[in-house]
Design a protein around this motif. Structure first.
Motif, short mmCIF file in Angstrom:
data_model
loop_
_atom_site.label_atom_id
_atom_site.label_comp_id
_atom_site.label_asym_id
_atom_site.label_seq_id
_atom_site.Cartn_x
_atom_site.Cartn_y
_atom_site.Cartn_z
N ASP A 15 61.32 9.46 -5.75
CA ASP A 15 60.88 8.93 -4.46
C ASP A 15 62.03 8.24 -3.72
OD1 ASP A 15 58.35 9.89 -4.85
OD2 ASP A 15 57.53 7.99 -5.58
N SER A 30 61.31 3.38 9.43
CA SER A 30 60.81 2.26 8.63
C SER A 30 59.37 1.88 8.97
CB SER A 30 61.71 1.04 8.80
OG SER A 30 61.73 0.65 10.16
N LYS A 32 56.94 4.04 9.33
CA LYS A 32 56.03 5.04 8.78
C LYS A 32 56.34 5.26 7.30
CE LYS A 32 55.71 7.58 13.10
NZ LYS A 32 55.99 8.83 13.78
N ASN A 33 55.35 5.78 6.59
CA ASN A 33 55.58 6.15 5.20
C ASN A 33 56.18 7.55 5.19
OD1 ASN A 33 55.57 6.62 2.50
ND2 ASN A 33 53.42 6.08 2.18
N CYS A 34 57.47 7.62 5.03
CA CYS A 34 58.18 8.89 5.15
C CYS A 34 57.97 9.80 3.94
CB CYS A 34 59.67 8.64 5.33
SG CYS A 34 60.05 7.85 6.89
#
Length: 145
Positions: A15, A30, A32-34
C-alpha cells in the motif's frame, strides 16, 4: 518508448509502495483515498502517456533485511529504547552504564527463525504484487539480488 526511472523502496508494504508511486508521478491527492482508485489513476496516467515505461529497481536483500528488522525489533523482548536520563552527547564511558545487550538464548534463536519465515512469506507476497503491477500496467519492477 520513453523510460522513467523511479527510486522507490517497498519497505512498508504494497500500500505504501503504491502511494509512493502516485506521489512520484504527481497523482497523489491528500484529500482523497488514493488507494481505492489506484487502478483508475494509473490507467488514466498511462492512457495519457502511451509510450512511457516506468522502471523501478528494488534490492531484494535490502528489502528482506528491512522487513526482518521491523518485525524482529518490534517484539517486546527485543525492543530497545533510550532509558530515562540517557546522556546524549556524552562520552562512551558515561553511556556504557546504559548498554542493554540482547541475550542470545534458545528463545532468541526460535524468535529469529520464526520472524525469518514470516519475512520470506511477506517478501513472496510482495513479489506477487509486483508481478501483478508489471502485467497490468507499463511497469518494469525489477528485483535485484
Amino acid at each position: 518508448m520513453d523510460i522513467k526511472k523511479l527510486k522507490i523502496k517497498a519497505n512498508n508494504g504494497i500500500d505504501e509502495f503504491k502511494l509512493d508511486i502516485l506521489k512520484s508521478l504527481n497523482l497523489f491527492d491528500s484529500k482523497k483515498n488514493c488507494l481505492l482508485n489506484f487502478d483508475n489513476r494509473i490507467s488514466n496516467y498511462f492512457n495519457r502517456h502511451k509510450n512511457l515505461i516506468i522502471k523501478i529497481v528494488i534490492e531484494k536483500k535490502e528489502l528482506s533485511d528491512t522487513l526482518f528488522e521491523k518485525k524482529f525489533y518490534n517484539l517486546e523482548r527485543y525492543k530497545r529504547e533510550f532509558p530515562k536520563g540517557y546522556p546524549f552527547g556524552a562520552s562512551n564511558m558515561e553511556t556504557q552504564a546504559y548498554y542493554d545487550p540482547i541475550i542470545c538464548d534458545e528463545q532468541y534463536y526460535q524468535d529469529k527463525k520464526r520472524i525469518e519465515n514470516k519475512t520470506i512469506l511477506e517478501l513472496n507476497d510482495l513479489m506477487l504484487n509486483f508481478e501483478e503491477l508489471n502485467s497490468k500496467y507499463n511497469f518494469e519492477i525489477e528485483m535485484k539480488e
